[in-house]
Structure formats: C-alpha cells, structure tokens
Design a protein around this motif. Structure first.
Motif, PDB file in Angstrom:
ATOM      1  N   VAL A   3     -27.157-129.681 -33.499  1.00 16.62           N
ATOM      2  CA  VAL A   3     -28.134-129.711 -34.583  1.00 16.62           C
ATOM      3  C   VAL A   3     -29.316-130.551 -34.138  1.00 16.62           C
ATOM      4  O   VAL A   3     -29.154-131.657 -33.626  1.00 16.62           O
ATOM      5  CB  VAL A   3     -27.522-130.319 -35.866  1.00 16.62           C
ATOM      6  CG1 VAL A   3     -28.515-130.264 -37.012  1.00 16.62           C
ATOM      7  CG2 VAL A   3     -26.225-129.613 -36.231  1.00 16.62           C
ATOM      8  N   LEU A   4     -30.520-130.015 -34.314  1.00 16.08           N
ATOM      9  CA  LEU A   4     -31.712-130.739 -33.916  1.00 16.08           C
ATOM     10  C   LEU A   4     -32.870-130.381 -34.839  1.00 16.08           C
ATOM     11  O   LEU A   4     -32.765-129.506 -35.681  1.00 16.08           O
ATOM     12  CB  LEU A   4     -32.066-130.454 -32.466  1.00 16.08           C
ATOM     13  CG  LEU A   4     -32.332-129.020 -32.051  1.00 16.08           C
ATOM     14  CD1 LEU A   4     -33.041-129.041 -30.700  1.00 16.08           C
ATOM     15  CD2 LEU A   4     -31.055-128.240 -31.899  1.00 16.08           C
ATOM     16  N   GLY A   5     -33.953-131.108 -34.672  1.00 20.39           N
ATOM     17  CA  GLY A   5     -35.114-130.891 -35.524  1.00 20.39           C
ATOM     18  C   GLY A   5     -35.210-131.990 -36.565  1.00 20.39           C
ATOM     19  O   GLY A   5     -34.922-133.159 -36.285  1.00 20.39           O
ATOM     20  N   ALA A   6     -35.557-131.626 -37.769  1.00 18.43           N
ATOM     21  CA  ALA A   6     -35.807-132.576 -38.845  1.00 18.43           C
ATOM     22  C   ALA A   6     -34.508-133.016 -39.527  1.00 18.43           C
ATOM     23  O   ALA A   6     -34.220-132.675 -40.673  1.00 18.43           O
ATOM     24  CB  ALA A   6     -36.769-131.970 -39.862  1.00 18.43           C
ATOM     25  N   ALA A  35     -38.163-132.235 -43.819  1.00 17.02           N
ATOM     26  CA  ALA A  35     -37.475-130.998 -43.445  1.00 17.02           C
ATOM     27  C   ALA A  35     -37.839-129.887 -44.422  1.00 17.02           C
ATOM     28  O   ALA A  35     -37.965-130.107 -45.624  1.00 17.02           O
ATOM     29  CB  ALA A  35     -35.961-131.211 -43.445  1.00 17.02           C
ATOM     30  N   ASP A  36     -38.003-128.688 -43.895  1.00 19.53           N
ATOM     31  CA  ASP A  36     -38.310-127.517 -44.714  1.00 19.53           C
ATOM     32  C   ASP A  36     -37.006-126.783 -45.015  1.00 19.53           C
ATOM     33  O   ASP A  36     -36.694-125.764 -44.407  1.00 19.53           O
ATOM     34  CB  ASP A  36     -39.301-126.615 -43.977  1.00 19.53           C
ATOM     35  CG  ASP A  36     -39.843-125.513 -44.860  1.00 19.53           C
ATOM     36  OD1 ASP A  36     -39.387-125.370 -46.014  1.00 19.53           O
ATOM     37  OD2 ASP A  36     -40.743-124.781 -44.382  1.00 19.53           O
ATOM     38  N   LEU A  37     -36.247-127.304 -45.966  1.00 18.65           N
ATOM     39  CA  LEU A  37     -34.933-126.743 -46.279  1.00 18.65           C
ATOM     40  C   LEU A  37     -35.014-125.360 -46.908  1.00 18.65           C
ATOM     41  O   LEU A  37     -34.036-124.614 -46.892  1.00 18.65           O
ATOM     42  CB  LEU A  37     -34.157-127.695 -47.193  1.00 18.65           C
ATOM     43  CG  LEU A  37     -33.786-129.035 -46.550  1.00 18.65           C
ATOM     44  CD1 LEU A  37     -33.029-129.908 -47.541  1.00 18.65           C
ATOM     45  CD2 LEU A  37     -32.981-128.830 -45.281  1.00 18.65           C
ATOM     46  N   GLY A  58     -44.411-127.046 -42.666  1.00 14.29           N
ATOM     47  CA  GLY A  58     -45.622-126.671 -41.951  1.00 14.29           C
ATOM     48  C   GLY A  58     -45.393-126.241 -40.517  1.00 14.29           C
ATOM     49  O   GLY A  58     -46.278-125.686 -39.890  1.00 14.29           O
ATOM     50  N   GLU A  59     -44.221-126.478 -39.981  1.00 16.25           N
ATOM     51  CA  GLU A  59     -43.911-126.085 -38.609  1.00 16.25           C
ATOM     52  C   GLU A  59     -43.644-124.581 -38.580  1.00 16.25           C
ATOM     53  O   GLU A  59     -42.849-124.078 -39.362  1.00 16.25           O
ATOM     54  CB  GLU A  59     -42.683-126.852 -38.127  1.00 16.25           C
ATOM     55  CG  GLU A  59     -42.343-126.648 -36.698  1.00 16.25           C
ATOM     56  CD  GLU A  59     -41.196-127.547 -36.267  1.00 16.25           C
ATOM     57  OE1 GLU A  59     -41.209-127.954 -35.095  1.00 16.25           O
ATOM     58  OE2 GLU A  59     -40.300-127.841 -37.067  1.00 16.25           O
TER      59      GLU A  59
END
Length: 156
Positions: A3-6, A35-37, A58-59
C-alpha cells in the motif's frame, strides 16, 4: 499487499485474500488527510500480491516510478493475464475490454461502482456486446463527463 500513496504508513501489509480495501487502509494507519477516497472502492476485496495506490485530491496520474501494475484505488497486479484483458488484475494503464471484463474488473475503472458495473454487464448481455466504446453512452449512468474519464481506459 503493498500500500502506498496518501496513507499514514506506506508499506507491505499482510492481510488474507478477500480483505476489503477499507480494512487494508486501517492496517496502514488510515488514509492521509488529503487522500481522495472517492476514487477508491473501499468495499472491494483485495488479492494476494497486489499493490494499492491511494491518490491525493487533485492527483490525476500515478507517479511513473511505481510501474504499470499499480492501480489507483484498484487492484494492482501480481502479474499475469486477468479478466478484461488487463496486465494484472487491473493495472493503472491497463485497458479493459468491455466485452470480456467481469464485474470486479469493471469496478476498477474510474467512477464505476458495483451498480454501474452491473448495468454495463446487463447492457452487454442484452445487446450482444459492445461494438464501439461509444456504446457506453447508452448505459444508464454514463454521461459525457464519465465517458471522458473512461475513453482511454476501455476498448472493444
């Protein structure tokens, strides 16, 4: 699973196959504040060996260094062919074949949850398959905006 990212603590977490994405996020300390859940299917069961990338608000693209088998909110691959013609269970840059994808594979597409995936499958069965990507516009719940998100991610 990796698991990676925000997320609070990116890394490898050992969970049984079938564990929901929501539980996996809890195991890594939760999602970061940015995080963009909304782009994740928190109810999706995970598979062994996949990588899960949690995007930030926004990513729009996964960092290239992560490789092609990382999925934004989907199921990154352990490799091998998967339903729907993807490079893993559903790699970020993978293109999903609308005529062969199953429910789970369709749910990895942006904006496609269980109900909409079901409508895509029903439309496909009722009409004998998709002859064009633009046929998606005939599926209830897919408008121009969603189609713009999907156009480069699907094929027939």
């Amino acid at each position: 699973m990796y698991v990676l990212g925000a997320v609070a603590h990116a890394g490898v977490v050992d969970v049984p196959a079938g564990t929901r994405v929501e539980v996996v996020l809890e195991r890594v300390g939760g999602a970061a504040a940015d995080a963009d859940l909304a782009r994740l299917n928190l109810a999706r069961p995970v598979v062994d060996g996949e990588r899960l990338y949690v995007p930030r608000v926004g990513e729009t693209e996964v960092p290239e260094v992560l490789g092609p088998d990382v999925a934004v909110g989907g199921s990154g691959g352990a490799g091998g062919a998967a339903p729907g013609g993807t490079s893993g269970p559903a790699g970020v840059d993978a293109v999903v074949d609308l005529n062969t994808a199953d429910q789970t594979t369709l749910e990895t597409l942006p904006g496609i949850g269980p109900a909409l995936a079901g409508r895509i499958l029903s439309w496909r069965e009722e009409h004998g398959g998709f002859t064009s990507v633009d046929d998606l516009l005939e599926v209830s719940g897919i408008g121009e905006a969603r189609m713009a998100e999907l156009r480069d991610r699907v094929r027939v």
